[in-house]
Design an enzyme around this catalytic site. Structure first.
Site, PDB file in Angstrom:
ATOM      1  N   GLN A   1      -3.685   3.170  15.103  1.00 45.30           N
ATOM      2  CA  GLN A   1      -2.586   3.546  14.208  1.00 45.30           C
ATOM      3  C   GLN A   1      -1.641   4.543  14.882  1.00 45.30           C
ATOM      4  OE1 GLN A   1      -4.053   4.983  10.421  1.00 45.30           O
ATOM      5  NE2 GLN A   1      -2.011   5.468   9.651  1.00 45.30           N
TER       6      GLN A   1
ATOM      7  N   ARG B   1       2.372  16.660  13.162  1.00 45.12           N
ATOM      8  CA  ARG B   1       3.580  17.496  13.106  1.00 45.12           C
ATOM      9  C   ARG B   1       3.221  18.812  12.419  1.00 45.12           C
ATOM     10  NH1 ARG B   1       4.786  12.655  10.907  1.00 45.12           N
ATOM     11  NH2 ARG B   1       4.652  13.585   8.846  1.00 45.12           N
TER      12      ARG B   1
ATOM     13  N   ASP C   1      -9.093   0.887   2.145  1.00 43.93           N
ATOM     14  CA  ASP C   1      -8.134   0.466   3.178  1.00 43.93           C
ATOM     15  C   ASP C   1      -8.692   0.915   4.534  1.00 43.93           C
ATOM     16  OD1 ASP C   1      -5.833  -0.262   4.551  1.00 43.93           O
ATOM     17  OD2 ASP C   1      -4.763   1.572   4.030  1.00 43.93           O
TER      18      ASP C   1
ATOM     19  N   GLU D   1      -9.057   4.511  -2.204  1.00 40.08           N
ATOM     20  CA  GLU D   1      -7.827   4.262  -2.969  1.00 40.08           C
ATOM     21  C   GLU D   1      -8.143   3.599  -4.307  1.00 40.08           C
ATOM     22  OE1 GLU D   1      -4.607   2.406  -0.905  1.00 40.08           O
ATOM     23  OE2 GLU D   1      -5.197   3.216   1.052  1.00 40.08           O
TER      24      GLU D   1
ATOM     25  N   HIS E   1      -2.849  14.216   0.915  1.00 38.62           N
ATOM     26  CA  HIS E   1      -3.112  13.311   2.038  1.00 38.62           C
ATOM     27  C   HIS E   1      -1.905  13.273   2.979  1.00 38.62           C
ATOM     28  CE1 HIS E   1      -4.428   9.869   4.362  1.00 38.62           C
ATOM     29  NE2 HIS E   1      -3.352   9.185   4.005  1.00 38.62           N
TER      30      HIS E   1
ATOM     31  N   THR F   1      -4.432   6.708   0.013  1.00 34.34           N
ATOM     32  CA  THR F   1      -5.615   7.573   0.026  1.00 34.34           C
ATOM     33  C   THR F   1      -5.515   8.638  -1.070  1.00 34.34           C
ATOM     34  OG1 THR F   1      -5.683   7.282   2.397  1.00 34.34           O
ATOM     35  CG2 THR F   1      -7.008   9.072   1.496  1.00 34.34           C
TER      36      THR F   1
ATOM     37  N   ARG G   1      -7.821   4.669  13.400  1.00 38.72           N
ATOM     38  CA  ARG G   1      -6.864   5.774  13.578  1.00 38.72           C
ATOM     39  C   ARG G   1      -6.254   5.819  14.978  1.00 38.72           C
ATOM     40  NH1 ARG G   1      -5.641   6.353   8.484  1.00 38.72           N
ATOM     41  NH2 ARG G   1      -7.303   7.232   7.216  1.00 38.72           N
TER      42      ARG G   1
ATOM     43  N   THR H   1      -9.429  -5.134   4.191  1.00 38.47           N
ATOM     44  CA  THR H   1      -9.320  -4.244   3.030  1.00 38.47           C
ATOM     45  C   THR H   1     -10.349  -4.707   2.012  1.00 38.47           C
ATOM     46  OG1 THR H   1      -6.935  -4.039   3.406  1.00 38.47           O
ATOM     47  CG2 THR H   1      -7.753  -3.344   1.257  1.00 38.47           C
TER      48      THR H   1
ATOM     49  N   GLU I   1      -9.113  13.245   7.469  1.00 38.45           N
ATOM     50  CA  GLU I   1      -8.872  14.541   6.832  1.00 38.45           C
ATOM     51  C   GLU I   1     -10.147  15.372   6.749  1.00 38.45           C
ATOM     52  OE1 GLU I   1      -6.125  14.535   3.219  1.00 38.45           O
ATOM     53  OE2 GLU I   1      -6.564  12.423   3.492  1.00 38.45           O
TER      54      GLU I   1
ATOM     55  N   GLU J   1     -10.273   4.558   3.713  1.00 42.32           N
ATOM     56  CA  GLU J   1      -9.335   5.278   2.851  1.00 42.32           C
ATOM     57  C   GLU J   1      -9.715   4.948   1.418  1.00 42.32           C
ATOM     58  OE1 GLU J   1      -5.261   4.426   4.031  1.00 42.32           O
ATOM     59  OE2 GLU J   1      -5.354   6.039   5.523  1.00 42.32           O
TER      60      GLU J   1
ATOM     61  N   LYS K   1      -4.488  -1.456  10.197  1.00 39.51           N
ATOM     62  CA  LYS K   1      -4.865  -1.571   8.786  1.00 39.51           C
ATOM     63  C   LYS K   1      -5.203  -3.008   8.394  1.00 39.51           C
ATOM     64  CE  LYS K   1      -3.367   2.626   7.394  1.00 39.51           C
ATOM     65  NZ  LYS K   1      -4.153   3.580   6.632  1.00 39.51           N
TER      66      LYS K   1
ATOM     67  N   ASP L   1       0.854  -1.193   0.000  1.00 40.15           N
ATOM     68  CA  ASP L   1       0.000   0.000   0.000  1.00 40.15           C
ATOM     69  C   ASP L   1       0.886   1.239   0.000  1.00 40.15           C
ATOM     70  OD1 ASP L   1      -2.400   1.264  -0.211  1.00 40.15           O
ATOM     71  OD2 ASP L   1      -2.801   1.302   1.942  1.00 40.15           O
TER      72      ASP L   1
HETATM   73 CA    CA Z   1      -3.834   3.229   2.808  1.00 47.20          CA
END
Ligand code: CA
Length: 435
Positions: A250, A153, A243, A211, A144, A370, A247, A267, A384, A209, A263, A137
């Protein structure tokens, strides 16, 4: 070499009239491959989607209407999966596409013979089309990467390698499921900012996500690299991929080795594989790199990739809660990501994957990561869209969503449009949150 041939002719019409209706995702210019349980035999069968019908490839072979490479390609579908067809390479699958285009055209005077190959698509239970060996992936959307990086950050959202290589991680194959499979909320280690130690509990931040999935056709030998200008010879086709991501799990588990259990629980893939040849009219230039961006290393640069490495795929993400279903409300579209905005192309992904000599095998799957665009209306995941829950999505019932809730349905769609060409679609990738 022109990518466009007579199978893309926008004036082509099929004798299967549903394929000619405006807005049909599977007109004669598409001809995607999938695998489903045949409604009579319950046996895994390779089908081609045409309008609201599914064409049984095994039955078609028995009719003896094909010859040469197209016949060989059709016979490879006998196995009830796409791997053997994919392994033959693009010359065979192109010959089959041309033959199918002729057979399904209104100009075919012998069309009656083919009726016995057709079953209504609604009666076919679709299964995974490909036996997938490996699943990488990627992380190819700069929007993203920047948006998700900014949440952890704020001063330095984009990590220094992003503009130099298409970042990826290896994900799980065992938990890849076909569209329609419910998503069970995973349990895992979660540590909130206010607590000193983690707990083991169900995720409270279940996300999707959106994709694009890329299937490897012809594989490579160990130590062989795929040059960027040859990458398209190794790609069979594309589908949609969800996906699913937890969160909160993660955030806690990902340093320093990246995502793992956040993850791997599931999927989803859409069942129809749209061949790269069918997507030829929708090829476009790769997303522009800013003047201050670093120069691409030579193995990731080719003029053809800059000119034709992008794909004009318009994605659409919709949500429908249980309350919306009970009140007869249609799914609400919450985002429309555009695949042409991806910073890295699917060809660069495959070239980079093999740049260390690691072999790829027929049926390997590469996720794009994503798909998020530069504006709010084009973001590809809840993290997001809601700024990690700070700006919930409000549904037409008045319900709000920071992340996904029990019984929510998540739909992905994809439409391909290009001036002067027939539009095609990918079909649904859908999943319901089970709990
Ligand atoms: Ca992904």
């Amino acid at each position: 070499m022109s990518l466009i041939n007579k199978t893309h002719d926008p004036s082509l019409r099929s004798w299967i009239t549903s394929a000619n209706e405006p807005g049909c995702e599977f007109p004669i210019q598409n001809l995607p491959f999938g695998v489903g349980l045949h409604p009579e035999s319950n046996i895994k069968t390779v089908f081609v989607a045409i309008g609201d019908q599914a064409l049984d490839m095994r039955r078609l072979s028995q009719l003896q209407v094909l010859s040469g490479l197209a016949k060989q390609a059709a016979l490879s579908c006998e196995t009830g999966r796409l791997n053997e067809l994919m392994a033959l390479g693009s010359v065979h699958s192109s010959a089959l596409r041309h033959a199918l285009s002729d057979l399904l055209s209104v100009n075919n005077t012998d069309a009656q013979r083919l009726s016995s190959c057709l079953v209504p698509m609604s009666g076919v239970e679709m299964v995974k089309p490909v036996e997938i060996g490996d699943f990488s992936d990627f992380f190819t959307s700069i929007h993203h990467a920047t948006n998700s990086g900014r949440l952890s950050r704020p001063d330095n959202p984009l990590l220094p390698n992003f503009k130099h290589l298409p970042v990826a991680y290896h994900s799980r194959v065992s938990s890849i499921v076909v569209s329609g499979t419910p998503c069970t909320r995973p349990w895992g280690q979660i540590k909130s900012k206010t607590e000193s130690s983690p707990k083991y509990s169900p995720t409270e931040c279940l996300d999707f996500e959106c994709e694009v999935a890329v299937y490897v056709g012809k594989g490579t030998e160990l130590t062989q690299n795929i040059a960027l200008e040859n990458a398209e010879e190794h790609i069979f086709g594309l589908s949609l991929l969800n996906d699913w991501s937890a969160r909160d799990m993660q955030t806690w588990e990902s340093a320093p080795l990246g995502p793992f259990l956040a993850k791997s629980f599931m999927t989803s893939i859409s069942p129809w594989v749209i061949t790269l040849e069918a997507l030829a009219p929708f090829r476009t230039s790769a997303a522009p790199r800013a003047a201050e961006d670093p120069a691409l290393l030579p193995y990731l640069y080719h003029e053809r990739d800059r000119e034709l490495g992008g794909l004009n795929l318009s994605l659409e993400i919709s949500i429908q809660s249980q309350a919306m279903r009970e009140r007869g409300m249609a799914p609400m579209t919450i985002s429309r990501p555009q695949f042409k905005d991806q910073y890295w192309t699917i060809f660069q992904m495959l070239t980079h994957q093999t740049s260390n000599g690691c072999n790829v095998l027929t049926g390997d799957l590469l996720g794009s990561g994503t798909v998020s665009g530069p504006v709010q209306s084009e973001l590809g995941c809840m993290k997001e869209i809601t700024l990690d829950g700070q700006q919930p999505v409000v549904l037409p019932t008045g319900e709000s969503r920071k992340y996904l809730e029990p019984s929510d349905d998540v739909y992905f769609h994809c439409k391909c449009n290009a001036p002067g060409y027939q539009s095609i679609g990918f079909g649904n990738c859908v999943g319901r949150i089970a709990n």
